[in-house]
Design a protein around this motif. Structure first.
Motif, PDB file in Angstrom:
ATOM      1  N   TRP A 114     -36.952  33.469 -14.248  1.00 52.32           N
ATOM      2  CA  TRP A 114     -35.636  33.750 -13.653  1.00 52.32           C
ATOM      3  C   TRP A 114     -35.293  35.197 -13.970  1.00 52.32           C
ATOM      4  CZ3 TRP A 114     -30.332  31.159 -15.297  1.00 52.32           C
ATOM      5  CH2 TRP A 114     -29.321  31.617 -14.437  1.00 52.32           C
ATOM      6  N   LEU A 172     -29.205  27.964 -13.374  1.00 55.45           N
ATOM      7  CA  LEU A 172     -30.488  28.305 -12.776  1.00 55.45           C
ATOM      8  C   LEU A 172     -30.584  27.752 -11.361  1.00 55.45           C
ATOM      9  CD1 LEU A 172     -33.499  29.238 -13.032  1.00 55.45           C
ATOM     10  CD2 LEU A 172     -33.973  26.943 -13.897  1.00 55.45           C
ATOM     11  N   ARG A 177     -36.537  23.852 -15.644  1.00 55.21           N
ATOM     12  CA  ARG A 177     -36.290  24.994 -16.505  1.00 55.21           C
ATOM     13  C   ARG A 177     -37.431  25.987 -16.334  1.00 55.21           C
ATOM     14  NH1 ARG A 177     -33.991  22.359 -22.159  1.00 55.21           N
ATOM     15  NH2 ARG A 177     -32.812  24.306 -22.254  1.00 55.21           N
ATOM     16  N   SER A 193     -25.678  29.105 -20.332  1.00 49.87           N
ATOM     17  CA  SER A 193     -26.483  28.646 -19.194  1.00 49.87           C
ATOM     18  C   SER A 193     -27.869  29.277 -19.210  1.00 49.87           C
ATOM     19  CB  SER A 193     -25.768  28.961 -17.885  1.00 49.87           C
ATOM     20  OG  SER A 193     -25.527  30.355 -17.757  1.00 49.87           O
ATOM     21  N   GLU A 196     -29.910  27.168 -21.657  1.00 50.37           N
ATOM     22  CA  GLU A 196     -30.164  25.863 -21.045  1.00 50.37           C
ATOM     23  C   GLU A 196     -31.179  25.934 -19.916  1.00 50.37           C
ATOM     24  OE1 GLU A 196     -26.216  24.961 -19.904  1.00 50.37           O
ATOM     25  OE2 GLU A 196     -25.576  24.331 -21.911  1.00 50.37           O
ATOM     26  N   ALA A 197     -31.374  27.129 -19.357  1.00 49.87           N
ATOM     27  CA  ALA A 197     -32.298  27.290 -18.229  1.00 49.87           C
ATOM     28  C   ALA A 197     -33.744  27.489 -18.670  1.00 49.87           C
ATOM     29  CB  ALA A 197     -31.869  28.478 -17.378  1.00 49.87           C
ATOM     30  N   VAL A 198     -33.972  27.751 -19.955  1.00 52.93           N
ATOM     31  CA  VAL A 198     -35.304  28.104 -20.439  1.00 52.93           C
ATOM     32  C   VAL A 198     -35.882  26.971 -21.280  1.00 52.93           C
ATOM     33  CG1 VAL A 198     -36.625  29.772 -21.798  1.00 52.93           C
ATOM     34  CG2 VAL A 198     -34.718  30.558 -20.386  1.00 52.93           C
ATOM     35  N   ARG A 199     -37.137  26.683 -21.076  1.00 49.42           N
ATOM     36  CA  ARG A 199     -37.804  25.614 -21.817  1.00 49.42           C
ATOM     37  C   ARG A 199     -37.886  25.956 -23.303  1.00 49.42           C
ATOM     38  NH1 ARG A 199     -41.288  26.144 -17.175  1.00 49.42           N
ATOM     39  NH2 ARG A 199     -41.037  24.366 -15.799  1.00 49.42           N
ATOM     40  N   GLY A 222     -33.740  23.004 -27.381  1.00 46.01           N
ATOM     41  CA  GLY A 222     -33.414  23.413 -26.027  1.00 46.01           C
ATOM     42  C   GLY A 222     -31.995  23.888 -25.837  1.00 46.01           C
TER      43      GLY A 222
END
Length: 386
Positions: A114, A172, A177, A193, A196-199, A222
């Motif tokens: 992203w 995202l 993710r 956010s 929360e969007a990334v593994r 996470g």
């Protein structure tokens, strides 16, 4: 100016990056990607140059050498691509910083990325060169910039999705993710956010407020992340976030508003120490709303300090050459700077790479030495809009 005319500029940039050791040894792919996707292919035909008084246009058709000279000026020089209200609002970031931040991202083929803040699309393009087709989604709040970037990415033959969205306040795009998140504009606090969007185990690389950039690793839960400061740089801020205080004599004069000092005293330390970038970064950590700028005064160098609101200070020589602190406003902002300076010295004068940041759902803070070392709170971002 065509590709043949730009070839010399590209070669000089490559050589300067090599000479200054700014091609990352751990990411040799970056040199290949920049050669395949040179920054001129993502630059608009009008750039902007500061002439000492204002930003003036440089049009490719009118002054091709001046345009290329700004675009390829130096490895640590950005190229201003957009003004809003006479103030820069978008740029092609300095090549050296772009390379270092992408190296910090630890990007591998197949990673989902992203890219937050598309701008002209150059960073998204380099990421896509490495990650592969369809692996990069980029968000840009400015519709015109998003459209421009789409066109340049398509012309380069890259499969990158560009969406119009506020990356700091929207989640995202799509499901799942990503493995990597890179931001191209500065935030003081990390939007939750993004975490929360990334593994878990993934990386977030972003410019931190007025100075510096950081690489975070998302924890196994996470929901939290932690990492080190990776370098110094100045980026434009979140367009919809709190305004960053201006730098320079004009910004200081606006805060002082012609007021006389309310307090002043002779200093026992040499104000020349304020030029140390390790100290400047430590002050950025300890008093993050304070802006410092060194200017030439009639009796020597003067360091101007302000908070962008009502408090100000000046550190410079008096008529006898003695260093004097003058300050005014509701805060004794000069004293805050001196306290933070003494704390930095007490910690052993750490450099920028000795600092890190922790992000949790409840709070965020900077630390020095280790996550359990001295810490300083970071103001949380506003909640995301629904």
């Amino acid at each position: 100016m065509n590709d043949d005319g730009l070839a010399g500029y590209r070669v000089r940039l490559d050589a300067e990056m090599e000479e200054r050791g700014q091609w990352p040894a751990d990411s040799p792919w970056l040199r290949e990607a920049v050669a395949a996707l040179p920054r001129d292919r993502f630059a608009p035909d009008r750039l902007w140059r500061w002439d000492g008084w204002a930003y003036v246009p440089l049009d490719r058709a009118v002054d091709p050498d001046g345009w290329a000279g700004v675009l390829y000026g130096a490895v640590d020089s950005p190229a201003i691509t957009q003004l809003t209200g006479g103030v820069p609002s978008s740029s092609l970031s300095a090549p050296g910083v772009v390379a270092d931040m992408l190296d910090s991202l630890q990007l591998e083929p197949g990673h989902q990325v992203w890219d937050v803040g598309t701008g002209q699309g150059w960073t998204a393009a380099l990421s896509a060169w490495r990650a592969g087709p369809g692996r990069v989604v980029s968000t840009e709040v400015d519709e015109d910039l998003a459209a421009f970037a789409r066109g340049r990415l398509a012309a380069a033959g890259l499969d990158v999705e560009v969406r119009v969205a506020d990356g700091s306040r929207a989640g995202l795009p799509g499901d799942g993710r990503v493995d990597r998140l890179q931001a191209t504009y500065a935030v003081e606090a990390v939007p939750l956010s993004w975490v929360e969007a990334v593994r878990p185990g993934g990386r977030i690389v972003y410019p931190w407020g007025r100075l510096g950039y950081v690489a975070l690793t998302v924890a196994e839960d996470g929901a939290s992340a932690r990492g080190w400061v990776h370098g110094l740089a100045q980026f434009m801020g979140d367009r919809h976030g709190p305004a960053q205080p201006g730098s320079g004599p004009a910004a200081h004069a606006a805060v002082r508003a012609g007021a006389d000092p309310e307090a002043q005293r002779v200093l026992e330390r040499d104000p020349a120490g304020l030029a140390d970038w390790g100290l400047r970064f430590a002050l950025r950590v300890a008093v993050p709303d304070v802006v410092l700028f060194t200017d030439d005064g009639p009796d020597g160098a003067v360091t101007l300090v302000h908070d962008g609101a009502h408090s100000w200070a000046e550190v410079g020589p008096d008529a006898d050459g003695r260093p004097v602190l003058r300050q005014g406003g509701p805060r004794r902002i000069g004293d805050e700077v001196l306290t933070a300076w003494a704390q930095w010295e007490g910690l052993g004068r750490p450099d920028v790479y000795d600092y890190g940041i922790t992000v949790t759902p409840e709070s965020q803070w900077a630390w020095q030495g280790s996550p359990d070392g001295p810490r300083w709170p970071i103001t949380q971002p506003a909640p995301a809009r629904s």
